[in-house]
Motif scaffolding. Structure first.
Motif, short mmCIF file in Angstrom:
data_model
loop_
_atom_site.label_atom_id
_atom_site.label_comp_id
_atom_site.label_asym_id
_atom_site.label_seq_id
_atom_site.Cartn_x
_atom_site.Cartn_y
_atom_site.Cartn_z
N THR A 31 39.50 40.66 32.97
CA THR A 31 40.52 39.70 33.38
C THR A 31 41.96 40.16 33.20
N TYR A 78 39.41 33.73 42.76
CA TYR A 78 38.61 33.29 41.62
C TYR A 78 38.05 31.90 41.92
N PHE A 89 33.99 35.21 41.43
CA PHE A 89 35.09 35.50 42.35
C PHE A 89 34.54 36.04 43.66
#
Length: 153
Positions: A31, A78, A89
């Motif tokens: 992330t 996302y 995603f």
């Protein structure tokens, strides 16, 4: 059904890996755009661009660069974010005008396993077995780089 005809189930990709790192560290690698630059391309490719908004409906975009300088842009949106255990995603290659091609959906599930993290990666929506197989090879090389990054950090 003829043997050369793909079924929907056969067009799904599933990869299971165990990383020698805590789940939060693996989550951050998935992330954090700066960490993504270090591992999210197959070997011999680099990622000079990795950006996005980590929120449901937020975009992500990356550019892979091959040794000859060819740019391979990709991106998506996302759909689901449940830190530090689930990330969903969309994934699509982008053309010269940043228009997406065929879209797939990726799901990353991270489970704690003692001091390690079990990752289940699933990608669905492929239009051909050739595309699925190419992504399997690419993701496998990415996850090898991710394992090395997590071990060296």
């Amino acid at each position: 059904m003829p043997q050369d005809q793909d079924t929907t189930d056969s067009l799904e990709l599933s990869i299971h890996r165990v990383f020698d790192a805590p789940r939060e560290k693996v989550w951050k690698a998935w992330t954090d755009p700066e960490e993504m630059k270090q591992w999210s391309a197959p070997k011999n490719l680099t990622v000079p661009v990795s950006e996005g908004e980590l929120k449901p409906g937020g975009y992500w975009k990356a550019v892979m660069l091959d040794p000859d300088g060819a740019r391979l842009p990709l991106g998506g949106v996302y759909r689901e974010i449940v830190p530090p255990e689930r990330l969903v995603f969309t994934h699509a290659w982008l053309d010269e005008s940043n228009n997406p091609g065929p879209e797939t959906v990726c799901t990353v599930i991270l489970q704690e396993a003692g001091k390690t993290t079990e990752m289940t990666f699933r990608q669905t929506g492929f239009t051909s077995s050739g595309s699925r197989d190419g992504h399997e090879g690419g993701w496998t090389e990415c996850f090898d780089k991710l394992a090395h990054l997590l071990e060296s950090a």
